[in-house]
Design an enzyme around this catalytic site. Structure first.
Site, PDB file in Angstrom:
ATOM      1  CG  ASN A 168      -0.423  -0.141   2.494  1.00 13.27           C
ATOM      2  OD1 ASN A 168       0.718  -0.581   2.653  1.00 13.27           O
ATOM      3  ND2 ASN A 168      -1.174   0.231   3.512  1.00 13.27           N
ATOM      4  CE  LYS A 191       8.298 -10.863  -0.362  1.00 13.95           C
ATOM      5  NZ  LYS A 191       7.134 -10.482  -1.205  1.00 13.95           N
ATOM      6  CB  ALA A 193       4.088  -6.193  -1.680  1.00 19.08           C
ATOM      7  CD  GLU A 194       3.554 -11.254  -3.391  1.00 18.02           C
ATOM      8  OE1 GLU A 194       4.149 -10.511  -2.596  1.00 18.02           O
ATOM      9  OE2 GLU A 194       3.058 -12.357  -3.066  1.00 18.02           O
ATOM     10  CD  GLU A 266       5.624  -1.874  13.107  1.00 20.70           C
ATOM     11  OE1 GLU A 266       4.639  -1.360  13.667  1.00 20.70           O
ATOM     12  OE2 GLU A 266       6.713  -2.054  13.680  1.00 20.70           O
ATOM     13  N   GLY A 268      -2.380  -4.982  10.601  1.00 20.19           N
ATOM     14  CA  GLY A 268      -3.571  -4.281  10.123  1.00 20.19           C
ATOM     15  C   GLY A 268      -4.290  -3.514  11.221  1.00 20.19           C
ATOM     16  CB  CYS A 300      -2.415  -0.229   8.391  1.00 19.05           C
ATOM     17  SG  CYS A 300      -1.180   1.081   8.544  1.00 19.05           S
ATOM     18  CD  GLN A 347      -7.304  -5.006  -1.054  1.00 22.58           C
ATOM     19  OE1 GLN A 347      -6.777  -6.094  -0.881  1.00 22.58           O
ATOM     20  NE2 GLN A 347      -7.882  -4.348  -0.072  1.00 22.58           N
ATOM     21  CD  GLU A 400      -6.534  -4.123   7.642  1.00 21.07           C
ATOM     22  OE1 GLU A 400      -6.005  -5.250   7.633  1.00 21.07           O
ATOM     23  OE2 GLU A 400      -5.881  -3.068   7.752  1.00 21.07           O
ATOM     24  CB  ILE A 401     -13.049  -3.425   4.325  1.00 25.37           C
ATOM     25  CG1 ILE A 401     -14.185  -3.959   5.201  1.00 25.37           C
ATOM     26  CG2 ILE A 401     -13.426  -3.434   2.840  1.00 25.37           C
ATOM     27  CD1 ILE A 401     -15.458  -3.140   5.142  1.00 25.37           C
ATOM     28  CG  PHE A 402      -6.367  -2.752   3.352  1.00 24.57           C
ATOM     29  CD1 PHE A 402      -6.045  -2.021   4.475  1.00 24.57           C
ATOM     30  CD2 PHE A 402      -5.343  -3.014   2.451  1.00 24.57           C
ATOM     31  CE1 PHE A 402      -4.759  -1.576   4.706  1.00 24.57           C
ATOM     32  CE2 PHE A 402      -4.051  -2.565   2.664  1.00 24.57           C
ATOM     33  CZ  PHE A 402      -3.766  -1.844   3.801  1.00 24.57           C
TER      34      PHE A 402
HETATM   35  P1  NAD Z   1       0.243  -9.480   3.357  1.00 23.57           P
HETATM   36  O1  NAD Z   1       0.395  -9.861   4.774  1.00 23.57           O
HETATM   37  O2  NAD Z   1      -0.578 -10.321   2.466  1.00 23.57           O
HETATM   38  O3  NAD Z   1       1.681  -9.373   2.648  1.00 23.57           O
HETATM   39  C1  NAD Z   1       2.703  -8.570   3.184  1.00 23.57           C
HETATM   40  C2  NAD Z   1       4.053  -9.096   2.717  1.00 23.57           C
HETATM   41  O4  NAD Z   1       4.242 -10.403   3.246  1.00 23.57           O
HETATM   42  C3  NAD Z   1       4.208  -9.214   1.199  1.00 23.57           C
HETATM   43  O5  NAD Z   1       5.512  -8.807   0.847  1.00 23.57           O
HETATM   44  C4  NAD Z   1       4.050 -10.709   0.951  1.00 23.57           C
HETATM   45  O6  NAD Z   1       4.731 -11.172  -0.188  1.00 23.57           O
HETATM   46  C5  NAD Z   1       4.682 -11.273   2.206  1.00 23.57           C
HETATM   47  N1  NAD Z   1       4.281 -12.650   2.534  1.00 23.57           N
HETATM   48  C6  NAD Z   1       3.125 -13.285   2.214  1.00 23.57           C
HETATM   49  N2  NAD Z   1       3.154 -14.545   2.687  1.00 23.57           N
HETATM   50  C7  NAD Z   1       4.341 -14.713   3.321  1.00 23.57           C
HETATM   51  C8  NAD Z   1       4.944 -15.788   4.027  1.00 23.57           C
HETATM   52  N3  NAD Z   1       4.330 -16.969   4.160  1.00 23.57           N
HETATM   53  N4  NAD Z   1       6.153 -15.590   4.570  1.00 23.57           N
HETATM   54  C9  NAD Z   1       6.789 -14.401   4.447  1.00 23.57           C
HETATM   55  N5  NAD Z   1       6.275 -13.349   3.779  1.00 23.57           N
HETATM   56  C10 NAD Z   1       5.048 -13.493   3.230  1.00 23.57           C
HETATM   57  O7  NAD Z   1      -0.281  -7.968   3.389  1.00 23.57           O
HETATM   58  P2  NAD Z   1      -0.665  -7.035   2.174  1.00 23.57           P
HETATM   59  O8  NAD Z   1      -1.949  -7.505   1.596  1.00 23.57           O
HETATM   60  O9  NAD Z   1       0.513  -6.840   1.296  1.00 23.57           O
HETATM   61  O10 NAD Z   1      -0.878  -5.635   2.951  1.00 23.57           O
HETATM   62  C11 NAD Z   1      -2.042  -5.302   3.602  1.00 23.57           C
HETATM   63  C12 NAD Z   1      -1.919  -5.468   5.104  1.00 23.57           C
HETATM   64  O11 NAD Z   1      -0.784  -4.731   5.601  1.00 23.57           O
HETATM   65  C13 NAD Z   1      -3.119  -4.894   5.814  1.00 23.57           C
HETATM   66  O12 NAD Z   1      -3.502  -5.754   6.856  1.00 23.57           O
HETATM   67  C14 NAD Z   1      -2.578  -3.574   6.370  1.00 23.57           C
HETATM   68  O13 NAD Z   1      -3.313  -3.061   7.448  1.00 23.57           O
HETATM   69  C15 NAD Z   1      -1.183  -3.949   6.729  1.00 23.57           C
HETATM   70  N6  NAD Z   1      -0.309  -2.761   6.881  1.00 23.57           N
HETATM   71  C16 NAD Z   1       0.112  -2.387   8.136  1.00 23.57           C
HETATM   72  C17 NAD Z   1       0.903  -1.244   8.302  1.00 23.57           C
HETATM   73  C18 NAD Z   1       1.372  -0.782   9.666  1.00 23.57           C
HETATM   74  O14 NAD Z   1       2.244   0.084   9.732  1.00 23.57           O
HETATM   75  N7  NAD Z   1       0.835  -1.307  10.758  1.00 23.57           N
HETATM   76  C19 NAD Z   1       1.279  -0.501   7.172  1.00 23.57           C
HETATM   77  C20 NAD Z   1       0.831  -0.907   5.928  1.00 23.57           C
HETATM   78  C21 NAD Z   1       0.043  -2.053   5.783  1.00 23.57           C
END
Ligand code: NAD
Length: 498
Positions: A168, A191, A193-194, A266, A268, A300, A347, A400-402
């Site tokens: 995001n 790493k 996000a993809e 950090e 959701g 988030c 999404q 969380e809908i996001f």
């Molecule tokens: P996600 O958890 O699906 O993915 C986050 C990252 O984890 C990606 O890089 C993904 O490739 C990786 N990942 C996925 N599976 C994994 C595994 N098994 N092992 C290691 N890494 C793995 O989250 P998302 O959909 O990318 O982001 C949305 C979420 O992030 C929401 O819940 C949002 O609230 C949260 N978020 C939190 C903050 C904060 O500061 N608290 C900031 C931004 C986003």
């Protein structure tokens, strides 16, 4: 590059024309060991922007090895803090010089309006500068006043710190994550996000230009189950920082736990905004609509539950609904766009699915929401904002809908408002809106979360810690001075006095 979007900067053209894009290990651009790639999309057109190499577990191992080697051999960990700060300020200068280029890449990859992406890039630079400056002013030795011993605690860099980021705020979050780690003398493996790897890859050009030694910053692109999971399993890590969903956060913590690698999570949120009857209703409605539509609601800490005193409820709802209906939704690069698409079809399905499920469970759709076709960009991942209302047990109020979908709740008195806020299993950020500052502060202090904002939402200031409790995270958060010390280990040095 397969996008039909008009690219403004030649640097962006050149960067994308090199696809498939390699990742960066030990100061070198490398393809994946098995040659596999994955596509990253322009959410505004639904078209492929670039193919990116997909790191294997073996590639991740090499990245960690490069970071470990740089920690012990590059001299980075042993540089005086002010010398490291010079490199970091140089990096911030380079990023600032290319702010609009990086912002264009970010806007293309995430779908966010250009002006918001520019703000994210600026924030990255501020974070780097904040921790570079902090690192020069902190004490690395703390003398301990104890009888019969000469003793001190020495704060040393830890080693290889790994970072896994969501999609995001890809560029901004890289800054929040790696700035304190690098300023403290660690080396890092990132790493991204993809869905959104591009700005982090572009950053590596600037890391190299800044003269930061090879291997101090490494990036591996790939999937969560592949590259992400491989990174979490590496026993050479000194620290792991994960930003993302609670579901994946649990997996990351579990894997790191096997090797006793400390983890910072950090996660959701399901933030609430409590609006009292003495608040300026129109101004508050405006601020809450801005909060829930920022980054298309993919934030988030956004205000996703609006807890409104019953006497002003109707007025606030109609003011907010009118603003939401007038929102300019469109392509991130188009002038005037206030809200872009969501990041992916997955999404979009998630947001639309929640709107439907909430109504099946009895929620009222004050504003319908739904899919949206933008003229000339029919394949883009656009949604219309919705406003839902109903009881606090509804799925759209709990989960969380996001997306740009606030859930409205009514309250009669202060106690009821606090109770509604605190029934969430998340605990990231909430806000209180009232002209009575005594009450606002009292309610703010009663909230179970990492952050309470008064008469504002989404307040980020370098130097003020930002983090979550319960399902929203653990490990101290980011942005505060203490975050810097998370990336240092403590060593007590003691000499008994005869
Ligand atoms: P996600 O958890 O699906 O993915 C986050 C990252 O984890 C990606 O890089 C993904 O490739 C990786 N990942 C996925 N599976 C994994 C595994 N098994 N092992 C290691 N890494 C793995 O989250 P998302 O959909 O990318 O982001 C949305 C979420 O992030 C929401 O819940 C949002 O609230 C949260 N978020 C939190 C903050 C904060 O500061 N608290 C900031 C931004 C986003």
């Amino acid at each position: 590059m397969q996008t039909t979007a008009t690219i403004q900067h030649k640097e962006v053209q050149e960067f994308l024309s090199k696809a498939p894009l390699s990742f960066s290990v030990g100061g070198k651009w490398v393809p994946s060991s098995n040659g596999k790639t994955f596509p990253t999309f322009d959410p505004g057109t639904g078209e492929i922007l670039a193919e990116v190499y997909e790191a294997t577990a073996q590639d991740v191992e090499k990245a960690v090895a490069a970071a470990a080697h740089a920690f012990t051999h590059s001299g980075w960990a042993r540089l005086a803090p002010n010398e490291r700060a010079v490199f970091l300020h140089r990096l911030a200068d380079l990023v600032e010089g290319q702010r609009d280029v990086v912002a264009e890449i970010e806007s293309l990859d995430v779908g966010k309006p250009l002006a918001q992406a520019q703000g994210d890039v600026q924030n990255f630079c501020q974070t780097i500068r904040y921790y570079a400056d902090l690192s020069v002013h902190v004490q690395y030795r703390t003398a301990l006043a104890v009888p019969h011993h000469e003793a001190r605690v020495v704060h040393q860099p830890r080693g290889v710190c790994a970072f896994i980021f969501p999609w995001n705020f890809p560029f901004l979050l890289v800054g929040w994550g790696i700035a304190p780690a690098l300023a403290a003398g660690n080396t890092v493996v990132i790493k991204p996000a993809e869905e959104t790897p591009l700005s982090t890859l572009y950053l590596m050009n600037l890391v190299h230009q800044a003269g930061i030694p090879d291997g101090v910053v490494n990036v591996v692109t790939g999937t969560g189950e592949g590259a992400g999971a491989a990174l979490t399993r590496d026993p050479r890590l000194a620290r792991m920082s994960f930003t993302g969903s609670p579901e994946v956060g649990r997996l990351v913590a579990r894997e790191c736990g096997q090797n006793l690698v400390p983890v910072k999570l950090e996660l959701g949120g399901k933030g609430a905004a409590v609006v009292f009857e003495d608040a300026d209703v129109d101004a508050t409605a405006n601020a809450l609509v801005s909060a829930i539509t920022l980054n298309t609601g993919q934030v988030c800490c956004t205000a996703s539950r609006w807890v409104v005193q019953e006497s002003i409820y109707d007025q606030l709802v109609s003011s907010a609904a009118a603003r939401m209906k007038n929102l300019q939704i469109g392509y991130g690069h188009d002038a005037g766009t206030q809200m872009g698409p969501v990041v992916s079809p997955k999404q979009r399905d998630r947001v639309l699915g929640y709107i439907k499920k909430a109504q099946q469970e009895g929620a009222e759709a004050v504003l319908e929401g739904g899919p949206l076709k933008v003229s000339g960009k029919e394949k883009g991942f656009y949604v219309k904002p919705a406003i839902l209302a109903g009881d606090a047990g509804n799925v759209a109020c709990r989960e969380e809908i996001f997306g740009p979908v606030p859930y409205l709740l009514k309250f009669k008195n202060e106690d009821e408002a606090i109770q509604l806020v605190n029934r969430s299993s998340y605990g990231l950020a909430n806000s209180v809106w009232s002209a009575d500052l005594q009450r606002a502060n009292r309610v703010a202090e009663s909230m179970i979360a990492g952050n309470s904002w008064v008469n504002a939402h989404n307040v980020f200031v370098h130097g003020i810690p930002y983090g979550g409790v319960n399902l929203s995270g653990m490990g101290g958060g980011v942005l505060g001075p203490n975050t810097f010390f998370d990336y240092l280990r403590d060593l007590s040095v003691v000499r008994p006095l005869a």
